[in-house]
Design a protein around this motif. Structure first.
Motif, PDB file in Angstrom:
ATOM      1  N   THR A 218       1.772  -9.127  -5.481  1.00 15.73           N
ATOM      2  CA  THR A 218       1.480  -9.968  -7.107  1.00 15.73           C
ATOM      3  C   THR A 218       1.176  -8.275  -8.507  1.00 15.73           C
ATOM      4  O   THR A 218       0.832  -7.935  -8.604  1.00 15.73           O
ATOM      5  CB  THR A 218       0.641 -10.878  -6.790  1.00 15.73           C
ATOM      6  OG1 THR A 218      -0.630 -10.349  -7.302  1.00 15.73           O
ATOM      7  CG2 THR A 218       0.444 -12.098  -6.399  1.00 15.73           C
ATOM      8  N   THR A 219       1.435  -8.821  -9.427  1.00 14.73           N
ATOM      9  CA  THR A 219       1.156  -8.090 -10.361  1.00 14.73           C
ATOM     10  C   THR A 219       0.105  -8.304 -10.943  1.00 14.73           C
ATOM     11  O   THR A 219      -0.231  -6.817 -11.513  1.00 14.73           O
ATOM     12  CB  THR A 219       2.508  -8.454 -11.931  1.00 14.73           C
ATOM     13  OG1 THR A 219       3.663  -8.931 -11.364  1.00 14.73           O
ATOM     14  CG2 THR A 219       2.352  -7.646 -12.705  1.00 14.73           C
ATOM     15  N   ARG A 220      -1.098  -9.185 -11.108  1.00 19.96           N
ATOM     16  CA  ARG A 220      -2.257  -9.390 -11.242  1.00 19.96           C
ATOM     17  C   ARG A 220      -2.601  -8.227 -10.130  1.00 19.96           C
ATOM     18  O   ARG A 220      -4.006  -7.724 -10.597  1.00 19.96           O
ATOM     19  CB  ARG A 220      -2.891 -11.102 -10.996  1.00 19.96           C
ATOM     20  CG  ARG A 220      -3.968 -10.653 -11.491  1.00 19.96           C
ATOM     21  CD  ARG A 220      -4.662 -11.734 -11.358  1.00 19.96           C
ATOM     22  NE  ARG A 220      -5.952 -12.224 -11.601  1.00 19.96           N
ATOM     23  CZ  ARG A 220      -7.071 -13.281 -10.839  1.00 19.96           C
ATOM     24  NH1 ARG A 220      -5.688 -14.618 -10.612  1.00 19.96           N
ATOM     25  NH2 ARG A 220      -7.964 -13.494 -11.060  1.00 19.96           N
ATOM     26  N   GLY A 221      -2.271  -8.822  -8.844  1.00 26.79           N
ATOM     27  CA  GLY A 221      -2.994  -8.015  -8.055  1.00 26.79           C
ATOM     28  C   GLY A 221      -3.287  -6.297  -7.931  1.00 26.79           C
ATOM     29  O   GLY A 221      -3.623  -6.012  -7.537  1.00 26.79           O
ATOM     30  N   ARG A 222      -1.769  -6.005  -8.298  1.00 25.99           N
ATOM     31  CA  ARG A 222      -1.743  -4.508  -8.602  1.00 25.99           C
ATOM     32  C   ARG A 222      -2.036  -4.450  -9.151  1.00 25.99           C
ATOM     33  O   ARG A 222      -2.769  -2.636  -9.163  1.00 25.99           O
ATOM     34  CB  ARG A 222       0.000  -4.539  -8.629  1.00 25.99           C
ATOM     35  CG  ARG A 222       1.101  -4.505  -7.469  1.00 25.99           C
ATOM     36  CD  ARG A 222       2.463  -4.629  -7.494  1.00 25.99           C
ATOM     37  NE  ARG A 222       2.407  -4.513  -5.909  1.00 25.99           N
ATOM     38  CZ  ARG A 222       3.933  -5.169  -5.237  1.00 25.99           C
ATOM     39  NH1 ARG A 222       5.060  -4.350  -7.059  1.00 25.99           N
ATOM     40  NH2 ARG A 222       4.917  -5.239  -4.827  1.00 25.99           N
ATOM     41  N   THR A 223      -2.498  -4.786 -11.106  1.00 22.98           N
ATOM     42  CA  THR A 223      -3.266  -3.418 -11.933  1.00 22.98           C
ATOM     43  C   THR A 223      -4.097  -4.059 -11.292  1.00 22.98           C
ATOM     44  O   THR A 223      -5.301  -3.174 -11.528  1.00 22.98           O
ATOM     45  CB  THR A 223      -3.215  -5.603 -13.192  1.00 22.98           C
ATOM     46  OG1 THR A 223      -1.840  -5.115 -13.140  1.00 22.98           O
ATOM     47  CG2 THR A 223      -4.015  -4.651 -14.443  1.00 22.98           C
ATOM     48  N   ILE A 224      -5.107  -4.668 -10.612  1.00 20.56           N
ATOM     49  CA  ILE A 224      -6.639  -4.660  -9.949  1.00 20.56           C
ATOM     50  C   ILE A 224      -6.676  -3.660  -9.066  1.00 20.56           C
ATOM     51  O   ILE A 224      -7.567  -2.517  -9.309  1.00 20.56           O
ATOM     52  CB  ILE A 224      -7.067  -6.186  -9.088  1.00 20.56           C
ATOM     53  CG1 ILE A 224      -7.456  -7.286 -10.440  1.00 20.56           C
ATOM     54  CG2 ILE A 224      -7.975  -5.889  -8.749  1.00 20.56           C
ATOM     55  CD1 ILE A 224      -7.388  -8.741  -9.681  1.00 20.56           C
ATOM     56  N   ALA A 225      -5.905  -3.653  -8.191  1.00 21.74           N
ATOM     57  CA  ALA A 225      -5.630  -2.353  -7.308  1.00 21.74           C
ATOM     58  C   ALA A 225      -5.901  -1.211  -8.261  1.00 21.74           C
ATOM     59  O   ALA A 225      -6.408  -0.242  -7.710  1.00 21.74           O
ATOM     60  CB  ALA A 225      -4.296  -2.247  -6.534  1.00 21.74           C
ATOM     61  N   THR A 226      -5.064  -0.486  -8.845  1.00 18.54           N
ATOM     62  CA  THR A 226      -4.797   0.282  -9.804  1.00 18.54           C
ATOM     63  C   THR A 226      -6.176   0.669 -10.586  1.00 18.54           C
ATOM     64  O   THR A 226      -6.535   2.274 -10.621  1.00 18.54           O
ATOM     65  CB  THR A 226      -3.932   0.443 -11.077  1.00 18.54           C
ATOM     66  OG1 THR A 226      -3.053   0.058 -10.169  1.00 18.54           O
ATOM     67  CG2 THR A 226      -4.028   1.864 -11.654  1.00 18.54           C
TER      68      THR A 226
END
Length: 219
Positions: free
Chosen positions: A175-183
């Motif tokens: 998900t976009t939110r998950g990848r943002t948190i991952a970054t």
């Protein structure tokens, strides 16, 4: 000489209670994410607790700004971590350095060396960042189409692989939110782990250098 300004006095009085409040916030958030079968009344209580504590953090931020006597843009730049933890209250427990400073003022001189303090802070901050990040990513990824992160255990495994820069790739956010948190976790993890390894290496060099200086010269 100790800083006796109004801002310093406010920080000394509020840092420990606010740190405990941040742990309660993290616990309430964890309960909402992990306790799926929890009654709605308890979920509402957790949400109310989180909102109330967020308001408390926001009030503290405004008070610090007013006591600083600075314009808001300058205060936001010079107190970057304060600004971040108001926007993202899950990161509030990372404010361990000011907490330690307050405790040190009450107890006198620090008992740990500078290297030990940096290692202890960075290690604890890494664990808190990993736990908060795992919760946030798991909440974003749970039930998403094509998600490989199906349990909180998967989230913890992914967090460990991400913070240590191993990156197996067996579990990845979709998900976009998950990848943002991952970054954000990648950047924070590199900085904190870099501080740990750098301080540990510096400490070893200092020990070896001290031993070399005290070693008697060879005849």
């Amino acid at each position: 000489m100790d800083d006796d300004s109004p801002s310093a006095r406010w920080e000394q009085r509020t840092e420990i209670p606010l740190f405990l409040a941040s742990l309660i916030f993290l616990g309430a958030y964890a309960a909402r994410v992990l306790a799926v079968s929890m009654p709605d009344a308890w979920k509402d209580l957790c949400l109310f607790t989180m909102l109330a504590l967020w308001v408390l953090f926001a009030i503290d931020y405004v008070v610090r700004w007013r006591l600083s006597g600075q314009r808001f843009p300058r205060f936001a730049r010079t107190h970057f971590l304060h600004t971040v933890v108001v926007i993202l209250p899950l990161l509030r427990p990372l404010r361990i350095v000011p907490l330690y400073d307050v405790i040190q003022r009450r107890q006198g001189q620090p008992r740990l060396s500078l290297h030990a303090r940096v290692i202890a802070y960075a290690s604890l901050a890494t664990m808190l960042l990993g736990f908060a990040g795992a919760l946030a990513v798991y909440q974003a990824e749970r039930g998403a189409p094509g998600a490989t992160m199906r349990t909180f255990g998967d989230a913890l495994w992914w967090t460990a692989a991400t913070l240590t820069t191993v990156g197996y790739g067996d579990i990845t956010p979709v998900t976009t939110r998950g990848r943002t948190i991952a970054t954000g976790m990648m950047a924070g993890g590199l900085a904190l782990l870099g501080a740990v390894t750098g301080s540990f290496s510096s400490w070893l060099l200092e020990i070896f250098s001290r031993e070399s200086d005290t070693k008697p010269p060879e005849s």
